[in-house]
Design a protein around this motif. Sequence first.
Motif, PDB file in Angstrom:
ATOM      1  N   THR A   1      -7.337  -5.348  10.112  1.00 39.01           N
ATOM      2  CA  THR A   1      -7.251  -3.952  10.511  1.00 39.01           C
ATOM      3  C   THR A   1      -5.853  -3.424  10.217  1.00 39.01           C
ATOM      4  N   GLY A   2      -5.737  -2.083  10.230  1.00 39.04           N
ATOM      5  CA  GLY A   2      -4.424  -1.490  10.059  1.00 39.04           C
ATOM      6  C   GLY A   2      -4.490  -0.091   9.502  1.00 39.04           C
ATOM      7  N   THR A   3      -3.319   0.448   9.196  1.00 41.59           N
ATOM      8  CA  THR A   3      -3.163   1.794   8.653  1.00 41.59           C
ATOM      9  C   THR A   3      -2.327   1.718   7.390  1.00 41.59           C
ATOM     10  N   VAL A   4      -2.767   2.458   6.373  1.00 38.92           N
ATOM     11  CA  VAL A   4      -2.028   2.559   5.109  1.00 38.92           C
ATOM     12  C   VAL A   4      -1.610   4.007   4.944  1.00 38.92           C
ATOM     13  N   LEU A   5      -0.316   4.271   5.005  1.00 39.01           N
ATOM     14  CA  LEU A   5       0.223   5.626   4.994  1.00 39.01           C
ATOM     15  C   LEU A   5       1.123   5.830   3.779  1.00 39.01           C
ATOM     16  N   ASN A   6       0.913   6.944   3.080  1.00 35.97           N
ATOM     17  CA  ASN A   6       1.824   7.349   1.994  1.00 35.97           C
ATOM     18  C   ASN A   6       2.024   6.239   0.961  1.00 35.97           C
ATOM     19  N   SER A   7       0.931   5.588   0.572  1.00 33.75           N
ATOM     20  CA  SER A   7       1.043   4.446  -0.334  1.00 33.75           C
ATOM     21  C   SER A   7       0.172   4.634  -1.564  1.00 33.75           C
ATOM     22  N   ASP A   8       0.536   3.968  -2.669  1.00 31.14           N
ATOM     23  CA  ASP A   8      -0.130   4.125  -3.956  1.00 31.14           C
ATOM     24  C   ASP A   8      -0.603   2.783  -4.492  1.00 31.14           C
ATOM     25  N   ALA A   9      -1.763   2.813  -5.186  1.00 30.64           N
ATOM     26  CA  ALA A   9      -2.265   1.647  -5.916  1.00 30.64           C
ATOM     27  C   ALA A   9      -2.755   2.148  -7.265  1.00 30.64           C
ATOM     28  N   TYR A  10      -2.103   1.711  -8.345  1.00 30.35           N
ATOM     29  CA  TYR A  10      -2.450   2.249  -9.659  1.00 30.35           C
ATOM     30  C   TYR A  10      -2.188   1.234 -10.762  1.00 30.35           C
ATOM     31  N   ASP A  11      -2.914   1.435 -11.865  1.00 32.49           N
ATOM     32  CA  ASP A  11      -2.798   0.558 -13.040  1.00 32.49           C
ATOM     33  C   ASP A  11      -3.072  -0.898 -12.673  1.00 32.49           C
ATOM     34  N   ASN A  12      -4.008  -1.123 -11.771  1.00 35.37           N
ATOM     35  CA  ASN A  12      -4.430  -2.478 -11.409  1.00 35.37           C
ATOM     36  C   ASN A  12      -5.756  -2.742 -12.115  1.00 35.37           C
ATOM     37  N   ILE A  13      -5.726  -3.607 -13.129  1.00 37.76           N
ATOM     38  CA  ILE A  13      -6.867  -3.763 -14.033  1.00 37.76           C
ATOM     39  C   ILE A  13      -7.174  -5.238 -14.231  1.00 37.76           C
ATOM     40  N   GLY A  14      -8.398  -5.625 -13.894  1.00 40.64           N
ATOM     41  CA  GLY A  14      -8.826  -6.982 -14.170  1.00 40.64           C
ATOM     42  C   GLY A  14      -9.079  -7.161 -15.652  1.00 40.64           C
TER      43      GLY A  14
ATOM     44  N   ALA B   1       3.799   0.565  -2.769  1.00 41.21           N
ATOM     45  CA  ALA B   1       3.113   0.743  -4.043  1.00 41.21           C
ATOM     46  C   ALA B   1       2.754  -0.611  -4.629  1.00 41.21           C
ATOM     47  N   ALA B   2       1.508  -0.697  -5.111  1.00 38.93           N
ATOM     48  CA  ALA B   2       1.039  -1.880  -5.845  1.00 38.93           C
ATOM     49  C   ALA B   2       0.538  -1.388  -7.190  1.00 38.93           C
ATOM     50  N   TYR B   3       1.177  -1.828  -8.272  1.00 35.52           N
ATOM     51  CA  TYR B   3       0.849  -1.293  -9.593  1.00 35.52           C
ATOM     52  C   TYR B   3       1.069  -2.359 -10.663  1.00 35.52           C
ATOM     53  N   GLY B   4       0.375  -2.187 -11.789  1.00 38.65           N
ATOM     54  CA  GLY B   4       0.555  -3.107 -12.901  1.00 38.65           C
ATOM     55  C   GLY B   4       0.131  -4.519 -12.591  1.00 38.65           C
ATOM     56  N   ASN B   5      -0.855  -4.662 -11.717  1.00 39.06           N
ATOM     57  CA  ASN B   5      -1.379  -5.980 -11.370  1.00 39.06           C
ATOM     58  C   ASN B   5      -2.733  -6.217 -12.034  1.00 39.06           C
ATOM     59  N   GLU B   6      -3.129  -7.476 -12.114  1.00 43.31           N
ATOM     60  CA  GLU B   6      -4.503  -7.834 -12.462  1.00 43.31           C
ATOM     61  C   GLU B   6      -5.258  -8.130 -11.168  1.00 43.31           C
ATOM     62  N   ALA B   7      -4.899  -7.446 -10.109  1.00 45.82           N
ATOM     63  CA  ALA B   7      -5.315  -7.785  -8.760  1.00 45.82           C
ATOM     64  C   ALA B   7      -5.544  -6.526  -7.941  1.00 45.82           C
ATOM     65  N   ILE B   8      -6.340  -6.673  -6.886  1.00 47.05           N
ATOM     66  CA  ILE B   8      -6.510  -5.603  -5.906  1.00 47.05           C
ATOM     67  C   ILE B   8      -5.149  -5.287  -5.286  1.00 47.05           C
ATOM     68  N   GLY B   9      -4.922  -4.012  -5.031  1.00 43.05           N
ATOM     69  CA  GLY B   9      -3.655  -3.643  -4.417  1.00 43.05           C
ATOM     70  C   GLY B   9      -3.573  -4.058  -2.954  1.00 43.05           C
ATOM     71  N   PHE B  10      -4.428  -3.457  -2.104  1.00 46.88           N
ATOM     72  CA  PHE B  10      -4.400  -3.679  -0.663  1.00 46.88           C
ATOM     73  C   PHE B  10      -5.802  -4.081  -0.226  1.00 46.88           C
ATOM     74  N   TYR B  11      -5.957  -5.260   0.375  1.00 47.92           N
ATOM     75  CA  TYR B  11      -7.277  -5.846   0.606  1.00 47.92           C
ATOM     76  C   TYR B  11      -7.385  -6.334   2.037  1.00 47.92           C
ATOM     77  N   TYR B  12      -8.088  -5.557   2.879  1.00 42.96           N
ATOM     78  CA  TYR B  12      -8.391  -5.971   4.243  1.00 42.96           C
ATOM     79  C   TYR B  12      -9.719  -6.726   4.242  1.00 42.96           C
ATOM     80  N   THR B  13      -9.742  -7.900   4.849  1.00 39.68           N
ATOM     81  CA  THR B  13     -10.954  -8.721   4.866  1.00 39.68           C
ATOM     82  C   THR B  13     -11.019  -9.476   6.192  1.00 39.68           C
ATOM     83  N   GLY B  14     -12.101 -10.233   6.424  1.00 37.90           N
ATOM     84  CA  GLY B  14     -12.256 -10.907   7.705  1.00 37.90           C
ATOM     85  C   GLY B  14     -12.337  -9.881   8.816  1.00 37.90           C
ATOM     86  N   ASN B  15     -11.395  -9.969   9.764  1.00 38.15           N
ATOM     87  CA  ASN B  15     -11.268  -8.960  10.821  1.00 38.15           C
ATOM     88  C   ASN B  15     -10.029  -8.103  10.621  1.00 38.15           C
TER      89      ASN B  15
END
Length: 362
Positions: A121-134, A105-119
């Motif tokens: 890759t992967g799997t995100v299972l049973n995970s939450d991203a909430y209350d992330n506000i710039g 879980a990634a929450y209460g951030n001023e930031a993106i929760g989960f950020y894949y970039t470049g090359n």
Amino acid sequence: ASPGDTVYIRGGVYDDFEIAKTDSNYNYVHAFNKNGITYEAYPGERPVFDFSHVPTNLRVAAFFVEDRVTGVTFRGFDVTGVKVGEQPQSEAFRIRGQADFVNMAAYGNEAIGFYYTGNGTGTVLNSDAYDNIGPTDVSAGNTDGFGAHGGAVSFINSRAWNNSDDGFDSISSKGPVVYDHCWSFNNRGNQNGVGDQNGFKVGGYAYRTTGIPDPLPVHTVKYSLAVNNGANGFYANHQPGQSANWTNNTAYNNRRANYDMLERVSPTDITNIPGYREVLHNNIAYMGTTIKNDNNPTENVTNNSWTIDGGLQLTPEDFVSLDTTQLSAARQSDGSLPEVTFMLPVPSSSLFKNGLGYLADK
């Protein structure tokens, strides 16, 4: 730690860090350059990493999986407090290699929760991203719950809500992205209402005409839910070809449209056009604008709530419940999504009889 090892993290709050490395843009608080290691909560405990004291003279990447690193897994802990300051963007997890997430879980951030970039890759299972506000109008438009902008990524049984930009975003992806049993709701901007605010922004390369992959990836959006988002629920986002196969999804009360199939002519022609290459089957739309920018052939858009018998006349009685508060309930003990009745069709409804919606396989 060596490849094949598991590093267990005890419960408690971790909030005092040295920055592992920097470059011209980022403070990388934790940088991972070893392959094949799992970082996992100690059984029965839930660690919390709080980055609220990390300086924002540069962008912050709380956890950074470096290029060409493979086999990294994160399991069973929380990330909060990542700041952005006056920077345009920060991230809780920045992945340029290969990394998987389970019950995170990634929450209460001023930031993106989960950020894949470049090359990345992967799997995100049973995970939450909430209350992330710039907090600034610049960062608000860059603060998604989940971002897949690298290689192939799969999101499974994951939720995004109350983020200032999009819940899930795969603009400019080089690889195919799968959204499978994912929920995105109440993504409605920052305190000024700034942010893109789509539930699922699935395709697109902005207005670029170079650096677009050939062939274009075709994404998969299935058994997913978009509710009360400030813009579109499900959005093809100017894809210069087919954006996705959209199957058994449910959209409710999204402000602009429940489904927006906007495409553009081609990788070399940025002219926007109603989508004619999208494939939509077994989907539900209720409340708000059902679908727009839809120029798809009839055979591509079948067995949806708006195509059956000329369009079903839905009422609240077609559903067991319209209580959206169910969607943010605690996960089950095994990390799976909570059992809900929100927009579950009643057995007497044509929705149920035709096997429509995000709960059709339940």
